[in-house]
Design a protein around this motif. Structure first.
Motif, mmCIF file in Angstrom:
data_model
loop_
_atom_site.group_PDB
_atom_site.id
_atom_site.type_symbol
_atom_site.label_atom_id
_atom_site.label_comp_id
_atom_site.label_asym_id
_atom_site.label_seq_id
_atom_site.Cartn_x
_atom_site.Cartn_y
_atom_site.Cartn_z
ATOM 1 N N ASP A 38 -2.678 -5.570 -25.082
ATOM 2 C CA ASP A 38 -2.559 -5.820 -26.731
ATOM 3 C C ASP A 38 -2.963 -4.965 -27.283
ATOM 4 O OD1 ASP A 38 -0.863 -7.970 -26.790
ATOM 5 O OD2 ASP A 38 -2.251 -9.023 -26.894
ATOM 6 N N PHE A 39 -4.666 -4.492 -26.771
ATOM 7 C CA PHE A 39 -5.317 -3.531 -27.567
ATOM 8 C C PHE A 39 -4.590 -1.745 -27.368
ATOM 9 C CE2 PHE A 39 -8.269 -0.071 -26.765
ATOM 10 C CZ PHE A 39 -9.447 -0.172 -27.911
ATOM 11 N N PHE A 40 -4.566 -1.978 -25.846
ATOM 12 C CA PHE A 40 -4.258 -0.233 -25.453
ATOM 13 C C PHE A 40 -2.749 0.260 -26.534
ATOM 14 C CE2 PHE A 40 -1.458 2.857 -23.075
ATOM 15 C CZ PHE A 40 -1.867 3.303 -22.912
ATOM 16 N N PHE A 41 -1.205 -1.018 -26.784
ATOM 17 C CA PHE A 41 -0.304 -0.683 -27.800
ATOM 18 C C PHE A 41 -0.951 -0.890 -29.416
ATOM 19 C CE2 PHE A 41 1.361 -1.769 -23.063
ATOM 20 C CZ PHE A 41 2.013 -0.102 -23.697
ATOM 21 N N SER A 42 -2.323 -1.607 -29.432
ATOM 22 C CA SER A 42 -2.405 -1.337 -30.632
ATOM 23 C C SER A 42 -2.734 0.059 -31.129
ATOM 24 C CB SER A 42 -3.283 -2.819 -30.723
ATOM 25 O OG SER A 42 -4.788 -1.814 -30.842
ATOM 26 N N GLU A 43 -2.823 -0.161 -32.781
ATOM 27 C CA GLU A 43 -3.617 1.122 -33.471
ATOM 28 C C GLU A 43 -4.378 1.475 -32.330
ATOM 29 O OE1 GLU A 43 -4.652 2.232 -38.506
ATOM 30 O OE2 GLU A 43 -2.154 1.247 -37.876
ATOM 31 N N GLU A 44 -5.459 0.641 -33.101
ATOM 32 C CA GLU A 44 -6.929 1.305 -31.714
ATOM 33 C C GLU A 44 -6.626 1.255 -30.669
ATOM 34 O OE1 GLU A 44 -6.518 -2.396 -32.978
ATOM 35 O OE2 GLU A 44 -7.772 -2.314 -34.667
ATOM 36 N N GLY A 45 -5.865 1.302 -30.005
ATOM 37 C CA GLY A 45 -5.646 1.833 -28.560
ATOM 38 C C GLY A 45 -5.414 3.314 -28.191
ATOM 39 N N ASP A 46 -4.786 4.071 -30.039
ATOM 40 C CA ASP A 46 -3.963 4.960 -30.091
ATOM 41 C C ASP A 46 -5.074 6.407 -29.326
ATOM 42 O OD1 ASP A 46 -1.998 6.618 -31.442
ATOM 43 O OD2 ASP A 46 -3.691 7.299 -32.761
ATOM 44 N N PHE A 47 -6.546 6.109 -29.306
ATOM 45 C CA PHE A 47 -7.024 7.526 -28.861
ATOM 46 C C PHE A 47 -6.410 7.237 -26.841
ATOM 47 C CE2 PHE A 47 -10.993 8.120 -25.285
ATOM 48 C CZ PHE A 47 -11.258 9.799 -25.986
ATOM 49 N N PHE A 48 -7.006 6.015 -26.742
ATOM 50 C CA PHE A 48 -6.296 5.633 -25.112
ATOM 51 C C PHE A 48 -4.856 6.188 -24.737
ATOM 52 C CE2 PHE A 48 -9.708 2.913 -25.073
ATOM 53 C CZ PHE A 48 -10.389 3.448 -23.975
ATOM 54 N N ARG A 49 -3.575 5.958 -25.647
ATOM 55 C CA ARG A 49 -2.664 6.945 -25.672
ATOM 56 C C ARG A 49 -3.070 7.728 -25.260
ATOM 57 N NH1 ARG A 49 -1.936 2.786 -29.043
ATOM 58 N NH2 ARG A 49 -1.098 3.516 -30.615
ATOM 59 N N GLU A 50 -3.349 8.853 -26.668
ATOM 60 C CA GLU A 50 -3.162 9.925 -26.259
ATOM 61 C C GLU A 50 -3.659 10.826 -25.321
ATOM 62 O OE1 GLU A 50 -2.195 12.033 -28.822
ATOM 63 O OE2 GLU A 50 -1.021 10.598 -30.098
ATOM 64 N N PHE A 51 -5.131 9.978 -24.796
ATOM 65 C CA PHE A 51 -5.453 11.215 -23.432
ATOM 66 C C PHE A 51 -4.528 10.615 -22.310
ATOM 67 C CE2 PHE A 51 -8.650 9.933 -19.424
ATOM 68 C CZ PHE A 51 -9.323 10.772 -20.134
#
Length: 92
Positions: A38-51
């Motif tokens: 849930d965190f990964f695919f939320s707006e707050e997890g954008d940094f991890f997805r970009e990384f």
């Protein structure tokens, strides 16, 4: 000497009470995984997805450059490609 309970545990026997506790542990693991996703695919997890995306692109780039270098080292007609300027810019 080993006790009876230790031998039963080593043999893989689980009592109904321990089976319940392992089911609860599995459920809590599933809850943790759901929370992380849930965190990964939320707006707050954008940094991890970009990384993760950047690292994936970099690894594919490195692997493809290494594959081209290995192909150019094989004796044959591909060695003539080594003299072409596009390959000199792609593979330093």
């Amino acid at each position: 000497f080993e006790t009876y309970d230790e031998v039963r545990q080593q043999a893989g026997y689980t009592s109904p009470a321990s089976a319940q506790s392992s089911a609860l542990a599995f459920q809590s693991d599933a809850d943790r995984v759901n929370t992380a996703l849930d965190f990964f695919f939320s707006e707050e997890g954008d940094f991890f997805r970009e990384f993760l995306l950047d690292e994936t692109v970099r690894s594919v780039d490195v692997l493809s450059r290494n594959a081209i270098l290995q192909l150019l080292d094989v004796p044959g007609p591909l060695q003539r490609l080594q003299r072409l300027s596009p390959f000199k810019t792609v593979v330093p």
